[in-house]
Design a protein around this motif. Structure first.
Motif, PDB file in Angstrom:
ATOM      1  N   SER A   1       0.788  -1.292   0.157  1.00 29.79           N
ATOM      2  CA  SER A   1       0.261   0.045  -0.115  1.00 29.79           C
ATOM      3  C   SER A   1       1.117   1.196  -0.016  1.00 29.79           C
ATOM      4  O   SER A   1       0.564   1.991  -0.173  1.00 29.79           O
ATOM      5  CB  SER A   1      -0.965   0.187   0.856  1.00 29.79           C
ATOM      6  N   GLN A   2       2.401   1.039   0.194  1.00 26.39           N
ATOM      7  CA  GLN A   2       2.640   1.864   0.418  1.00 26.39           C
ATOM      8  C   GLN A   2       3.339   2.577  -0.750  1.00 26.39           C
ATOM      9  O   GLN A   2       4.123   3.389  -1.190  1.00 26.39           O
ATOM     10  CB  GLN A   2       4.349   2.363   1.794  1.00 26.39           C
ATOM     11  N   VAL A   3       3.197   1.772  -1.840  1.00 27.49           N
ATOM     12  CA  VAL A   3       4.105   0.993  -3.324  1.00 27.49           C
ATOM     13  C   VAL A   3       2.925   1.703  -4.034  1.00 27.49           C
ATOM     14  O   VAL A   3       3.053   2.578  -5.228  1.00 27.49           O
ATOM     15  CB  VAL A   3       4.593   0.041  -3.481  1.00 27.49           C
ATOM     16  N   ALA A   4       2.168   1.478  -4.345  1.00 26.79           N
ATOM     17  CA  ALA A   4       0.830   1.723  -4.805  1.00 26.79           C
ATOM     18  C   ALA A   4      -0.432   2.028  -4.399  1.00 26.79           C
ATOM     19  O   ALA A   4      -0.671   1.213  -3.326  1.00 26.79           O
ATOM     20  CB  ALA A   4       0.658   0.232  -5.572  1.00 26.79           C
ATOM     21  N   GLU A   5      -1.593   2.309  -5.311  1.00 21.03           N
ATOM     22  CA  GLU A   5      -3.041   2.571  -5.156  1.00 21.03           C
ATOM     23  C   GLU A   5      -3.749   1.333  -5.386  1.00 21.03           C
ATOM     24  O   GLU A   5      -3.229   0.730  -6.082  1.00 21.03           O
ATOM     25  CB  GLU A   5      -3.771   4.188  -5.836  1.00 21.03           C
TER      26      GLU A   5
ATOM     27  N   PRO B   1       1.836   3.008 -11.977  1.00 25.64           N
ATOM     28  CA  PRO B   1       2.523   3.786 -12.716  1.00 25.64           C
ATOM     29  C   PRO B   1       4.446   4.521 -13.010  1.00 25.64           C
ATOM     30  O   PRO B   1       4.785   3.952 -14.507  1.00 25.64           O
ATOM     31  CB  PRO B   1       1.828   5.041 -12.916  1.00 25.64           C
ATOM     32  N   ASP B   2       4.930   4.228 -11.926  1.00 24.66           N
ATOM     33  CA  ASP B   2       6.629   4.376 -12.830  1.00 24.66           C
ATOM     34  C   ASP B   2       7.332   3.242 -13.249  1.00 24.66           C
ATOM     35  O   ASP B   2       7.900   3.388 -14.354  1.00 24.66           O
ATOM     36  CB  ASP B   2       6.922   4.485 -10.824  1.00 24.66           C
ATOM     37  N   CYS B   3       6.539   1.979 -12.949  1.00 22.04           N
ATOM     38  CA  CYS B   3       6.839   0.620 -13.004  1.00 22.04           C
ATOM     39  C   CYS B   3       6.330  -0.589 -12.893  1.00 22.04           C
ATOM     40  O   CYS B   3       6.752  -1.083 -12.386  1.00 22.04           O
ATOM     41  CB  CYS B   3       8.267   0.164 -12.808  1.00 22.04           C
ATOM     42  N   ASN B   4       5.146  -0.790 -13.868  1.00 23.28           N
ATOM     43  CA  ASN B   4       4.481  -1.577 -13.563  1.00 23.28           C
ATOM     44  C   ASN B   4       4.518  -2.725 -13.062  1.00 23.28           C
ATOM     45  O   ASN B   4       4.100  -4.082 -12.496  1.00 23.28           O
ATOM     46  CB  ASN B   4       2.637  -1.029 -13.457  1.00 23.28           C
ATOM     47  N   LYS B   5       5.407  -3.453 -14.273  1.00 25.71           N
ATOM     48  CA  LYS B   5       5.448  -4.575 -14.510  1.00 25.71           C
ATOM     49  C   LYS B   5       6.354  -4.934 -13.389  1.00 25.71           C
ATOM     50  O   LYS B   5       6.971  -6.270 -12.987  1.00 25.71           O
ATOM     51  CB  LYS B   5       5.822  -5.039 -15.504  1.00 25.71           C
ATOM     52  N   TYR B   6       7.202  -4.191 -12.176  1.00 27.55           N
ATOM     53  CA  TYR B   6       8.182  -5.156 -11.084  1.00 27.55           C
ATOM     54  C   TYR B   6       6.862  -5.006 -10.306  1.00 27.55           C
ATOM     55  O   TYR B   6       7.158  -6.284  -9.666  1.00 27.55           O
ATOM     56  CB  TYR B   6       8.462  -3.367 -10.435  1.00 27.55           C
ATOM     57  N   VAL B   7       5.603  -4.863 -10.404  1.00 31.51           N
ATOM     58  CA  VAL B   7       5.129  -5.220  -9.232  1.00 31.51           C
ATOM     59  C   VAL B   7       4.303  -6.521  -9.539  1.00 31.51           C
ATOM     60  O   VAL B   7       4.047  -6.876  -9.105  1.00 31.51           O
ATOM     61  CB  VAL B   7       4.148  -3.887  -8.268  1.00 31.51           C
TER      62      VAL B   7
ATOM     63  N   VAL C   1      12.941  -5.721 -14.769  1.00 30.45           N
ATOM     64  CA  VAL C   1      11.591  -6.217 -15.483  1.00 30.45           C
ATOM     65  C   VAL C   1      12.694  -7.009 -16.757  1.00 30.45           C
ATOM     66  O   VAL C   1      11.507  -7.104 -17.529  1.00 30.45           O
ATOM     67  CB  VAL C   1      10.764  -4.718 -15.359  1.00 30.45           C
ATOM     68  N   SER C   2      14.024  -5.668 -17.386  1.00 31.68           N
ATOM     69  CA  SER C   2      13.726  -6.191 -18.712  1.00 31.68           C
ATOM     70  C   SER C   2      14.328  -7.384 -18.404  1.00 31.68           C
ATOM     71  O   SER C   2      14.214  -8.168 -19.918  1.00 31.68           O
ATOM     72  CB  SER C   2      15.026  -4.803 -19.036  1.00 31.68           C
ATOM     73  N   LYS C   3      14.509  -7.621 -17.518  1.00 27.52           N
ATOM     74  CA  LYS C   3      16.009  -9.516 -17.558  1.00 27.52           C
ATOM     75  C   LYS C   3      15.443  -9.746 -17.483  1.00 27.52           C
ATOM     76  O   LYS C   3      15.128 -11.371 -17.948  1.00 27.52           O
ATOM     77  CB  LYS C   3      17.336  -8.721 -16.156  1.00 27.52           C
ATOM     78  N   ILE C   4      14.187  -9.899 -16.586  1.00 29.15           N
ATOM     79  CA  ILE C   4      13.068 -10.674 -16.813  1.00 29.15           C
ATOM     80  C   ILE C   4      12.461 -11.682 -18.115  1.00 29.15           C
ATOM     81  O   ILE C   4      12.659 -12.518 -18.034  1.00 29.15           O
ATOM     82  CB  ILE C   4      12.201 -10.598 -14.907  1.00 29.15           C
ATOM     83  N   GLU C   5      12.397  -9.510 -18.268  1.00 32.19           N
ATOM     84  CA  GLU C   5      10.955 -10.184 -19.892  1.00 32.19           C
ATOM     85  C   GLU C   5      12.165 -11.455 -20.681  1.00 32.19           C
ATOM     86  O   GLU C   5      12.131 -11.652 -21.216  1.00 32.19           O
ATOM     87  CB  GLU C   5      10.962  -9.172 -20.324  1.00 32.19           C
TER      88      GLU C   5
END
Length: 677
Positions: A207-211, A292-298, A343-347
């Motif tokens: 909750s501190q990171v995302a809505e 929104p900063d890096c949604n794929k990370y979450v 995220v780039s490395k994961i993908e």
């Protein structure tokens, strides 16, 4: 490599409207490194109108393709089966990431000698160049490579995981040719694991990171299937691998998810995730997570802890997690520049892994097709053609039938009963059946097999779960490959019910069972020796082998795709359900073959299918390894051990690098500014 695919305009319209998500083909691309598919809308449009990517390709019988894909097939049932009427195997291309061009391309203006492919052709990766999503692709002045149509469908796999030269179907029976086992890419995590302490990371609540927006179901009166309002998602049922599929809309949404929000299932099953690719309404089975900063990370973090979230679910009817549980979930939070690099490395790693998985799954589908082809050829006489040529004293099927009829008549007289009369096929009926070798004869199953009966289900108080006197087989215990799975929810009935009310369906080891209610039809099992006697329910028919027909011949013949197709064509279909009468099972066209050749056929079949069985075991094992490797990649990512030293150094030299603590303060300030807590 890309593909240019010719499609009739009426089906193109269905694709562009989002109603047709599967494109059906009699033959499929032989090359596997397909990037995009470009849609050529054939006459009278004659333009290239859109492109899409391939989610997967399903290979199966036309009936099974229809059962799997009809909801999003975008084609009337009659047209579908008319298209596949002479095909034993068909293909369904699942469409994702559809991109409709704002200005369709007229290829004839850009290339004077343009020839549209009859079905499809290969084109280079850079054949079309798009300036933006909404701009029209431009055709480069290169020659198309047209692919000549053929009947090839089984690919060999080389040690580099690429598909090599394709063998023609007929060669599968002249030679022992099988696809080699695809291998998963090795060393995906090589040079990625480091022991250095994480720099600039912190651990904080989600909750501190995302809505986090919990879904709420609007009144059912506001639902529709006409595209009015917002797309409406209720739970995992609409999820795919990445983006949900729209099946209904809502005109008065209660809770909204924005494009790129993460959608997570909060009611059974808990933890599954997708990403919203458009603004949409979410019901109470979902929550939206906005970062929104890096949604794929979450997103990838939630994929890592999916099972943990499911275990946190509570509830008596079905499991669910509350917003409080979701908000309090702790996430390892990296600096933003490192999040993007992770995220780039994961993908990148997932892409390599997915290529391996794709090859494995395609090999699985090809093995299914190969199995069907083996059985089809076996009962056309192809597998034992050379064997027959070497025989000099094989009995003729006509003489066999006379002998069988006399012996059955004598046997029934001996016990004081009258022989049941079975009306044989007429000349006209025989003319409609396929050609079989000389010495074989088409008969009805009841002419040579007895009994052919189904059972029924006694009252619930006579059914016991787990243990009892007589094992009672249900459809879910049947498999498609001749085996029986009585480990699954075993049911038993009392011996007195078995001997009296269900006496006509007493079943013995070696009997062959088939389901008569579907879809799917075609579940065939040989009764095992686990128990001396069994019984069956009303949706199963038993075929008992005898001195003239072996267990395995009955089993393999019933598994033959042509037999299943015959049953489907002659069954009564109501509301999408097949119901085959027992009387129909007694009239299945069955080739009467000498016992000697039956044994030869079984040997030829099992020589081939034993290799398939071993390959399928290996494929399943490798698919399990692949999922374990996927989780290992995610685990390393959120331990801070995925990036190597060089990649980390590059991230930390970036001008915009800041610690996660600083990022959290910035997120907090932005929320306060926007009035969010």
């Amino acid at each position: 490599m890309n593909v240019l695919l010719s499609i009739k305009p009426k089906y193109v319209d269905e694709i562009l409207a989002g109603k047709k998500k599967f494109e059906f083909r009699k033959s499929i691309f032989k090359k596997k490194d397909i990037g995009k598919v470009f849609i050529y809308s054939s006459s009278p449009v004659k333009k290239i109108v859109a492109s899409f990517e391939i989610a997967r390709i399903i290979a199966d019988s036309p009936q099974k393709l229809w059962n799997k894909c009809q909801k999003h097939g975008g084609i009337p049932e009659n047209d579908f089966f008319e298209y596949f009427k002479n095909s034993d195997i068909g293909y369904a291309i699942e469409i994702i990431n559809l991109n409709e061009f704002s200005e369709p391309i007229n290829p004839y203006k850009l290339k004077k000698d343009f020839r549209p492919p009859q079905s499809y052709c290969y084109i280079p990766m850079d054949y079309f160049e798009s300036r933006s999503i909404n701009s029209s692709p431009r055709i480069k002045n290169q020659d198309m490579v047209l692919l000549e149509p053929d009947n090839e469908y089984l690919n060999n796999l080389d040690s580099n995981k690429n598909f090599s030269k394709i063998r023609k179907q007929t060669k599968l029976f002249d030679e022992d040719v099988f696809p080699k086992m695809p291998e998963l890419p090795e060393g995906l995590l090589k040079n990625s694991m480091i022991v250095e302490e994480k720099v600039g990371w912190t651990k904080t609540e989600l909750s501190q990171v995302a809505e986090i927006i919990m879904g709420q179901s609007p009144p059912s009166s506001t639902y529709n299937e006409n595209g009015i309002g917002f797309p409406f998602f209720q739970g995992k049922a609409e999820f795919t691998e990445l983006y949900p599929i729209v099946s209904k809309w809502c005109s008065e949404p209660k809770k909204i998810a924005e494009s790129n929000d993460i959608l997570i299932s909060v009611r059974a099953p808990v933890g599954a995730t997708n990403i919203a690719n458009q603004k949409c309404c979410i019901g109470r089975g979902l929550a939206a997570i906005r970062y929104p900063d890096c949604n794929k990370y979450v997103f990838y973090f939630l994929r890592l802890i999916e099972n943990e979230l499911d275990e946190k679910g509570t509830g008596t009817t079905f499991k669910a997690i509350s917003g409080a549980v979701l908000k309090s979930e702790k996430i390892p939070f990296a600096p933003l520049s490192e999040q993007r690099a992770i995220v780039s490395k994961i993908e990148q790693l997932f892409s390599e892994l997915d290529n391996g998985i794709s090859n494995l799954k395609l090999a699985q589908e090809q093995l299914k097709v190969y199995r069907q082809a083996v059985l089809k050829k076996a009962f056309e006489g192809e597998l034992t053609k050379k064997w027959r040529e070497q025989q000099t004293d094989l009995p003729d099927a006509k003489d066999l039938l006379e002998q069988i009829s006399k012996e059955r008549e004598d046997a029934t007289k001996a016990i004081g009963k009258k022989q049941k009369t079975v009306k044989p096929f007429t000349k006209d009926e025989l003319a409609e059946l396929s050609t079989i070798p000389d010495g074989w004869k088409w008969v009805k199953t009841a002419e040579i097999i007895d009994p052919i009966n189904n059972g029924y289900t006694p009252k619930a108080n006579f059914l016991s779960s787990g243990s009892g006197e007589i094992p009672f087989i249900k459809v879910y215990n049947l498999n498609f490959d001749g085996s029986l799975n009585f480990q699954k929810d075993p049911t038993f009935i009392p011996k007195i019910i078995h001997q009296k009310e269900l006496a006509r369906s007493i079943t013995y080891p070696g009997d062959v069972l088939i389901n008569i209610v579907g879809p799917p039809l075609g579940k065939i099992s040989i009764v095992s020796r686990q128990f001396p006697e069994w019984n069956i329910n009303q949706a199963i028919v038993l075929f008992r082998p005898n001195d003239w027909v072996t267990t395995k011949i009955i089993s393999y013949y019933l598994q033959n795709p042509k037999t299943i197709q015959w049953l489907e064509n002659t069954s009564k279909a109501t509301a999408g359900q097949f119901n085959v009468k027992v009387s129909t099972c007694r009239e299945i066209p069955f080739p009467l073959i000498s016992m000697e050749e039956q044994q030869a056929i079984v040997q030829e079949i099992e020589t081939r299918l034993s290799v398939c069985d071993k390959m399928e075991q290996d494929i399943e094992m490798n698919l399990e390894k692949a999922e374990a490797l996927r989780q290992s990649i995610l685990k390393k990512a959120f331990e801070g051990k995925l990036l190597n030293e060089k990649e980390l150094a590059e991230v930390r030299r970036a001008e915009d690098w800041e610690s996660a603590e600083v990022l959290l303060e910035r997120i907090k300030a932005e929320r306060a500014k926007n009035g969010n807590k």
